[in-house]
Design a protein around this motif. Structure first.
Motif, PDB file in Angstrom:
ATOM      1  N   GLN A   7     -20.910  43.027   3.728  1.00 58.38           N
ATOM      2  CA  GLN A   7     -20.055  44.184   3.405  1.00 58.38           C
ATOM      3  C   GLN A   7     -18.676  43.792   4.284  1.00 58.38           C
ATOM      4  N   ARG A   8     -18.730  43.304   5.396  1.00 61.13           N
ATOM      5  CA  ARG A   8     -17.468  42.711   5.972  1.00 61.13           C
ATOM      6  C   ARG A   8     -16.418  42.142   5.405  1.00 61.13           C
ATOM      7  N   VAL A  11     -14.717  44.360   3.067  1.00 56.62           N
ATOM      8  CA  VAL A  11     -13.438  44.961   3.548  1.00 56.62           C
ATOM      9  C   VAL A  11     -12.400  44.032   3.859  1.00 56.62           C
ATOM     10  N   GLN A 287     -23.281  53.178   4.427  1.00 54.88           N
ATOM     11  CA  GLN A 287     -21.954  53.100   4.753  1.00 54.88           C
ATOM     12  C   GLN A 287     -21.066  53.228   3.555  1.00 54.88           C
ATOM     13  N   PHE A 314     -16.994  46.904  10.999  1.00 55.72           N
ATOM     14  CA  PHE A 314     -16.295  46.948   9.771  1.00 55.72           C
ATOM     15  C   PHE A 314     -14.818  47.414   9.890  1.00 55.72           C
TER      16      PHE A 314
END
Length: 410
Positions: A7-8, A11, A287, A314
């Motif tokens: 997920q990071r 981003v 999220q 994040f």
């Protein structure tokens, strides 16, 4: 579920540094260099004295001792800032203060403490009783630290007091830095009441907007709006539009309304415009992230502990990347824990910690919550937290004495 790293990575892949601007160094504290800062002048700018004492010829004083002192005629007095250039010949010296230009013919500076009677009226003879250890002693040569054009600080460096003074010392008065990201904070929930308000049944004090505004400011952002809104789709949609159009936000951060309940206002309004996912972390599983127009939009869970952990995982890295920071992760250490706790299988756990720094050679940690727990609902324990334990997804229990990965917050 996505991992935290996955997920990071999404981003960061969507994040680009903001435009650069020139600012005076007096206004640049906390900003991130967009262009490498180069020395405008040599440092030092001229040969200067490293000590208060006497500028002299080394050949005059190289054999001086207390038993066989050397007496020199003092022909000039040179305070810092002096432009005088006395010519020293054999047997002559100039009284000189730290930082003053050294006479061109001087080859050594003898400190006052190596003379008899030390500091005297400037026109009295200097009596040297200790020989300098080498020619050139106590003289700082022009450009010995930096030459004009040398790198002082690289792009991506955050400008703190030490970096700013180094840049100023090279004669530079402005720097190129990335623009601060403009952030809009929106806290959602019909149950939320302003801190200090009288609470009716079902209401709780609103704290996420306070948390997020402070975290964003700490990360170098400019917080342009902070709002709390009920779980009404139209009211939330209006705040998002205002953040994008009126506040010209680069980032919108929301809390609450992203889970699987019946009144998830963020998901209801933005489900077709940004991505809603489950991340293998605890706390902070639900999220949301995406772009609306030119702005990054983060939808974080609603519990304060989840908000804080999600921000670290994040939002903070994105804010630093927008500012062009060379590194976007908090410092990490491996420290022993003095308490045990369990960790959910298959989820990376973020546990607020209290650091014990009483022994500088052996820091230790323990959970900040009074009962040692780490649930998403916990908020009061955050007041005692100055770090997070980041427990890998394949660890189900932490025992007393185990080394844990510790993310430092201060």
């Amino acid at each position: 579920m996505l991992t935290v790293d996955e997920q990071r990575a999404k981003v960061i892949a969507a994040t680009r540094p903001l435009d650069a601007e020139s600012v005076p160094i007096a206004q640049a504290a906390g900003r991130v260099l967009a262009a490498t800062a180069h020395a405008r002048v040599d440092v030092p700018l001229f040969d200067n004295s490293a000590m208060d004492g006497y500028a002299a010829l080394f050949s005059d004083v190289e054999a001086a001792t207390a038993e066989n002192p050397v007496e020199l005629e003092v022909i000039a007095d040179l305070p810092a800032g002096s432009a005088d250039e006395p010519e020293l010949s054999r047997g002559r010296a100039a009284r000189i203060m730290t930082g003053a230009p050294v006479p061109p013919t001087a080859t050594v500076v003898v400190p006052f403490e190596h003379t008899r009677d030390g500091l005297r009226t400037w026109d009295a003879p200097a009596v040297v009783i200790t020989a300098p250890f080498r020619e050139g002693a106590n003289i700082r040569r022009r450009g010995e630290e930096l030459r004009a054009g040398d790198v002082v600080a690289a792009a991506g460096v955050t400008l703190g007091p030490l970096q700013l003074t180094a840049i100023a010392a090279t004669g530079t008065d402005t720097v190129r830095v990335h623009r601060r990201p403009r952030v809009a904070v929106i806290s959602t929930g019909s149950e939320l009441a302003a801190p200090g308000a009288d609470l009716t049944r079902g209401q709780i004090p609103e704290s996420n907007s306070v948390l997020l505004a402070a975290l964003c400011a700490e990360a170098g952002a400019e917080v342009v709006s902070v709002d709390t809104v009920t779980d009404e789709d139209a009211a939330f949609a209006a705040l998002v539009d205002r953040a994008l159009d009126d506040a010209r936000a680069d980032v919108v951060v929301t809390s609450g309304g992203v889970s699987a309940g019946a009144h998830e206002v963020v998901k209801n309004v933005l489900r077709d415009r940004i991505e809603f996912v489950a991340v293998a972390m605890q706390p902070g599983r639900p999220q949301a992230f995406g772009r609306l127009a030119d702005a990054l939009v983060f939808g974080l869970p609603g519990n304060p502990a989840s908000v804080a952990a999600s921000f670290e995982a994040f939002v903070r890295p994105a804010l630093l990347a927008l500012q062009g920071r060379a590194g976007v992760q908090r410092p990490m250490l491996r420290l022993a824990t003095t308490a045990a706790w369990s960790s959910p299988a298959g989820r990376q756990q973020y546990v607020p910690l209290t650091l014990d720094r009483s022994d500088p050679a052996a820091w230790s940690v323990r959970p900040a919550a009074a009962d040692g727990s780490s649930g998403a609902h916990l908020a009061a324990g955050l007041a005692r937290a100055d770090a997070y334990a980041v427990v890998p997804a394949d660890v189900s229990a932490v025992a007393v004495g185990d080394l844990v990965d510790v993310m430092l917050l201060s």
